[in-house]
Scaffold this active site. Structure first.
Site, short mmCIF file in Angstrom:
data_model
loop_
_atom_site.label_atom_id
_atom_site.label_comp_id
_atom_site.label_asym_id
_atom_site.label_seq_id
_atom_site.Cartn_x
_atom_site.Cartn_y
_atom_site.Cartn_z
N LYS A 197 0.86 -1.19 0.00
CA LYS A 197 0.00 0.00 0.00
C LYS A 197 0.89 1.23 0.00
CE LYS A 197 -4.45 0.97 0.16
NZ LYS A 197 -5.65 0.24 -0.26
N ASP A 239 -6.91 4.39 -4.36
CA ASP A 239 -7.60 4.23 -3.07
C ASP A 239 -8.23 5.61 -2.82
OD1 ASP A 239 -7.87 2.40 -0.55
OD2 ASP A 239 -7.27 4.31 0.30
#
Ligand code: NDP
Length: 447
Positions: free
Chosen positions: A128, A168
């Site tokens: 991430k 995201d």
């Protein structure tokens, strides 16, 4: 040492080694609380220190991102990429641009991603990234300059066989386009598989944009089926009004439910006739405006500033905004309002106290790592299409997504039963995801 004591000591070490990273601690705690029975069954996992290895990212990158705004003022942001675990495949997970981003947020998201990606059954590891850059109120050109600067460092760490970022919160099609353009320019490679969430005109895949929201609702639909029920006529509340929320609302309506409220960080709107998705898309995807614009355009809808959307009574709740958005107080309000199913569209939106309240009240609860895995699964399908230089139709892609969500649901359900916790999707998701990664790590030696 007994397993629970051992897990306590592992957790203590994680907190000590990662001070101040509250969200990361919370995500680790939740997994450790579930996996003891799997460790009892597989002593080889503890012997090989699988949990300890899973809690330590393989690589963490932090970098400076300098950029210039439209008035010529220089800004310095911080960029992150945490490459958490590559036992199952290249690191895979989104980039978040939001002022709240710091290492603890990126690590919590990366840790969750490892198990989520394992649950999809696809060959993808977990990672991430993101930045504390706030795209809100910035012009397209400012966002482009920021993305170009961000990629000027990130490019050396990623690649279709190494690490494949996606979007995201705060990173959608616009940002992925700018990031891809800069990657191509620096590397002189048209490497479609280096990023997912691309536009359809340059290697993107049908249904990627819709996948997280649609997938969460497919998962909820499977939960309803297990109790002989359906979305038909259900009153639903979805928090947020971003990528996940918009497409969750769209799918609920297609399945016969009515979404009566959604929100953004300024407040929420209630529309008892059902949220008008086309209007919401126009406001959020095209005009990038605030949610009160919705109420201004629909005379019977109302805007409630600065309050929690969870005070609106509903039967199904789909939190799709941000971490820890459902407090214990919100959970009590939802339970009193008749909510019996909570499905996390966002990552970790439900606080631990709220999860306990739902469990005690018999509310069926699906954790994000299972319920919102549709986004990353569709990203893996995008990688597959890029690798074979192919592109599938919307209908076929949606069918694949639905099958993947139904399989994830079935595995979580069956694993919960196998471990004596029927109906507990948290146990099912954590143990199934954990076992898959653990087996791959064991097979690959001391890595
Ligand atoms: P977006 O940035 O598109 O949308 C986020 C939405 O949540 C916005 O409407 C935002 O409002 C709202 N929001 C943020 N903070 C708050 C708050 N404190 N209170 C109320 N509303 C808030 O993000 P996504 O839809 O992409 O992501 C949402 C969640 O889903 C995140 O947890 C993300 O990690 C998760 N997720 C996303 C995936 C994806 O494919 N995009 C995949 C899997 C999970 P505002 O504009 O005012 O900030």
């Amino acid at each position: 040492m007994q397993t629970p004591t051992k897990l306590e000591s592992i957790f203590g070490a994680v907190v000590a080694r990662n001070p101040g990273e509250r969200e990361f601690h919370q995500a680790v705690r939740e997994v450790l609380d579930s996996v003891a029975p799997a460790l009892d069954k597989h002593p080889e996992y503890a012997e090989a220190k699988i949990i300890e290895r899973l809690c330590e990212p393989e690589r963490q990158i932090i970098f400076r991102v300098p950029w210039e705004d439209d008035r010529g003022e220089v800004h310095i942001n911080r960029g992150f990429r945490v490459e958490f675990n590559s036992a199952l495949g290249p690191y895979k997970g989104g980039l978040r641009f939001h002022p709240s981003v710091y290492l603890g947020i990126v690590k919590f998201l990366g840790f969750e991603q490892v198990f989520k990606n394992a649950l999809t059954g696809m060959p993808i590891g977990g990672g991430k990234g993101g930045s504390d850059f706030d795209p809100k109120g910035r012009s397209d050109r400012e966002v482009m300059r920021f993305c170009q600067s961000f990629m000027t460092e990130l490019y050396r760490h990623i690649g279709e066989y190494t690490d494949v970022p996606a979007g995201d919160a705060g990173v959608g099609g616009r940002e992925i386009g700018y990031l891809f353009g800069q990657y191509k320019r620096i590397t002189n490679r048209y490497e479609s598989g280096v990023l997912t969430g691309k536009g359809l005109s340059y290697g993107g895949a049908q249904v990627r944009r819709e996948a997280t929201g649609y997938g969460a609702v497919f998962f909820a639909d499977e939960m309803l089926r297990t109790i002989g029920d359906s979305f038909d006529g259900k009153r639903v509340v979805v928090s947020g009004s971003g990528n996940v929320a918009i497409y969750a609302i769209e799918k609920v309506h297609q399945l016969g439910g009515v979404v009566v409220a959604c929100s953004d960080s300024s407040g929420y709107v209630v529309d008892d006739k059902g949220i008008d998705v086309d209007l919401l898309k126009d406001i959020k995807e095209v005009r990038r405006a605030r949610i009160d614009t919705y109420a201004a355009a629909r005379p019977h809808a109302s805007f409630v500033p600065g309050r929690s959307v969870w005070e609106v009574p509903c039967q199904v709740a789909v939190p799709s905004a941000t971490q820890n958005e459902i407090s214990e107080v919100d959970a009590d309000a939802l339970i009193k309002g008749g909510c019996t199913i909570v499905v996390e569209g966002a990552n970790m939106p439900t606080s631990p106290e709220a999860i306990r309240a739902f469990t005690a009240a018999g509310v069926r609860f699906a954790p994000g790592k299972a319920a919102n895995a549709g986004g990353v699964a569709a990203s893996a399908l995008e990688m597959q299409q890029n690798a074979s230089r192919d592109s599938w139709t919307f209908e076929y892609s949606e069918q694949r997504l639905q099958t993947i969500m139904s399989d994830i649901h079935a595995r979580c359900y069956a694993t919960a039963e196998e471990y004596g916790a029927p109906g507990n999707y948290v146990t099912g998701a954590n143990i199934d995801g954990f076992r898959r990664v653990a087996e791959a790590i064991l097979a690959q030696g001391l890595i």
